[in-house]
Design a protein around this motif. Sequence first.
Motif, short mmCIF file in Angstrom:
data_model
loop_
_atom_site.label_atom_id
_atom_site.label_comp_id
_atom_site.label_asym_id
_atom_site.label_seq_id
_atom_site.Cartn_x
_atom_site.Cartn_y
_atom_site.Cartn_z
N TRP A 1 -79.57 35.23 18.79
CA TRP A 1 -78.98 33.93 19.12
C TRP A 1 -79.11 33.68 20.62
O TRP A 1 -78.90 34.59 21.43
CB TRP A 1 -77.51 33.88 18.73
N PRO A 2 -79.46 32.46 21.01
CA PRO A 2 -79.59 32.17 22.45
C PRO A 2 -78.23 32.08 23.13
O PRO A 2 -77.19 31.98 22.48
CB PRO A 2 -80.30 30.81 22.46
N GLN A 3 -78.26 32.09 24.46
CA GLN A 3 -77.03 31.99 25.24
C GLN A 3 -76.44 30.59 25.09
O GLN A 3 -77.16 29.59 25.19
CB GLN A 3 -77.32 32.26 26.72
N LEU A 4 -75.15 30.51 24.83
CA LEU A 4 -74.49 29.21 24.69
C LEU A 4 -74.09 28.63 26.04
O LEU A 4 -74.20 27.43 26.28
CB LEU A 4 -73.23 29.34 23.81
N TYR A 5 -73.60 29.50 26.94
CA TYR A 5 -73.05 29.02 28.21
C TYR A 5 -73.65 29.79 29.39
O TYR A 5 -73.93 30.98 29.31
CB TYR A 5 -71.52 29.22 28.24
N ASP A 6 -73.83 29.08 30.47
CA ASP A 6 -74.25 29.69 31.73
C ASP A 6 -72.99 29.80 32.59
O ASP A 6 -72.55 28.83 33.21
CB ASP A 6 -75.31 28.82 32.42
N ARG A 7 -72.39 30.96 32.62
CA ARG A 7 -71.12 31.14 33.31
C ARG A 7 -71.21 30.81 34.79
O ARG A 7 -70.28 30.22 35.37
CB ARG A 7 -70.62 32.58 33.12
N GLU A 8 -72.32 31.16 35.42
CA GLU A 8 -72.44 30.90 36.85
C GLU A 8 -72.54 29.42 37.15
O GLU A 8 -72.07 28.94 38.18
CB GLU A 8 -73.65 31.65 37.43
N ALA A 9 -73.15 28.69 36.24
CA ALA A 9 -73.23 27.23 36.41
C ALA A 9 -71.87 26.58 36.24
O ALA A 9 -71.57 25.55 36.85
CB ALA A 9 -74.24 26.64 35.43
N LEU A 10 -71.04 27.20 35.40
CA LEU A 10 -69.71 26.65 35.14
C LEU A 10 -68.68 27.08 36.19
O LEU A 10 -67.69 26.38 36.41
CB LEU A 10 -69.22 27.11 33.76
N ARG A 11 -68.94 28.20 36.85
CA ARG A 11 -67.97 28.74 37.78
C ARG A 11 -67.68 27.77 38.93
O ARG A 11 -68.59 27.24 39.56
CB ARG A 11 -68.46 30.08 38.34
N ASN A 12 -66.39 27.52 39.17
CA ASN A 12 -65.95 26.63 40.26
C ASN A 12 -66.70 25.30 40.24
O ASN A 12 -67.29 24.87 41.23
CB ASN A 12 -66.13 27.33 41.61
N THR A 13 -66.68 24.67 39.08
CA THR A 13 -67.40 23.41 38.92
C THR A 13 -66.95 22.35 39.92
O THR A 13 -65.78 22.30 40.32
CB THR A 13 -67.20 22.87 37.49
N ALA A 14 -67.90 21.53 40.33
CA ALA A 14 -67.58 20.42 41.23
C ALA A 14 -67.15 19.19 40.45
O ALA A 14 -66.73 18.19 41.04
CB ALA A 14 -68.80 20.10 42.09
N VAL A 15 -67.24 19.25 39.14
CA VAL A 15 -66.91 18.11 38.29
C VAL A 15 -65.42 18.12 37.96
O VAL A 15 -64.92 19.10 37.41
CB VAL A 15 -67.72 18.15 36.97
N PRO A 16 -64.69 17.08 38.30
CA PRO A 16 -63.26 17.02 37.94
C PRO A 16 -63.09 17.02 36.42
O PRO A 16 -63.79 16.29 35.72
CB PRO A 16 -62.79 15.69 38.55
#
Length: 352
Positions: free
Chosen positions: A273-288
């Motif tokens: 199964w492929p990766q569902l989430y990229d944790r580093e991309a999600l970490r400390n998101t700039a999106v409110p």
Amino acid sequence: RLTARRFQLCGALLGSASGMETLNYLLEDAWAEGPEYAAGYVDAKLISVSSALSSPEVSPEVASWPTWSCEAGGSFIESRWWESRPGAAEERCSVTEGRATLKPLDGGEAITISAGQWVKFKKGFLCEWEVEERISKHYAYFDAEGKLWNAESAVSTVNQPPQLSTAFLTSMDRLHAYETNPIYWLLHEPIYCDGPESSPSKWSAQRAHASISAPEFGLPGSGRPVTPSEGALAETTPLFLLGEMVYPWFAEDFAALGQLLPVADALANKKDWPQLYDREALRNTAVPCAALISYDDVYVERAFSEETADLLGPNCKIWVTNEYQHSGLRDCPEKVFTTLLDMAKGNLAIPS
């Protein structure tokens, strides 16, 4: 009298059935309730609205009945309450505040109910609720003879010891939709496989269940609940429900799933199964962003939700509450969505 609107609605709910299969299912379901139910699905006789002040049925005890409320903006389909309450033929309620419009699912004329009114819903009446002002009601269920219905009505005492009636067990069985929605059984576990490290699922609920020897969860090491032929639990033993979990032995209990077992096994053993989430991309998101976390969510551990919020960082605002449960957004969409939107925009701060 199954209109196109109801056909489309139920077709979407059943999901896996084709249009004709859906129509056949609805017709069979209606006739199972009796010809009068099929012919008068949303008959005018199935609902009545009058003044609570003038109705002779209103008594002081109404104020002690259970209370139900929904915020303004709530929109939902009336439940088939009679299926889980064998013997109940009518819901009576006293509207204490607010206003809502009820739209019969057969496309009939909409009905408005408001504070101070006495409303009676007969078995078989289904409608779409649109809550215009926060609405509350006291409600209770009654049998065909006009007697107050309670849970004891579902218990048969013809044979001793008392046992759940056939009507109740049948209604509960109909609430399990695996035979009409098999995709849930097939994909419920695989959709959580987040890359090779968490794959394959290998029937994870079955493996966890088999590792528990506590009798309240079933036979020691079997992964399967106790059946009547294998012995009953002591009256003092707590009984835990399976919830959303799926097991391979469902293929034996639900005829429609039997032929799908090879497919289910293949999905359960898929390792790539492929990766569902990229944790580093999600970490400390700039999106409110903002999220509602139910304090005692019956499906998701609160700690897991809080871990996700921590990963997203300070731009993720959380609203921890027991005011709404797992279905909060569906139950009161306007209240929940506007609150979260205001939080995300920084216009509202809710201590959690």
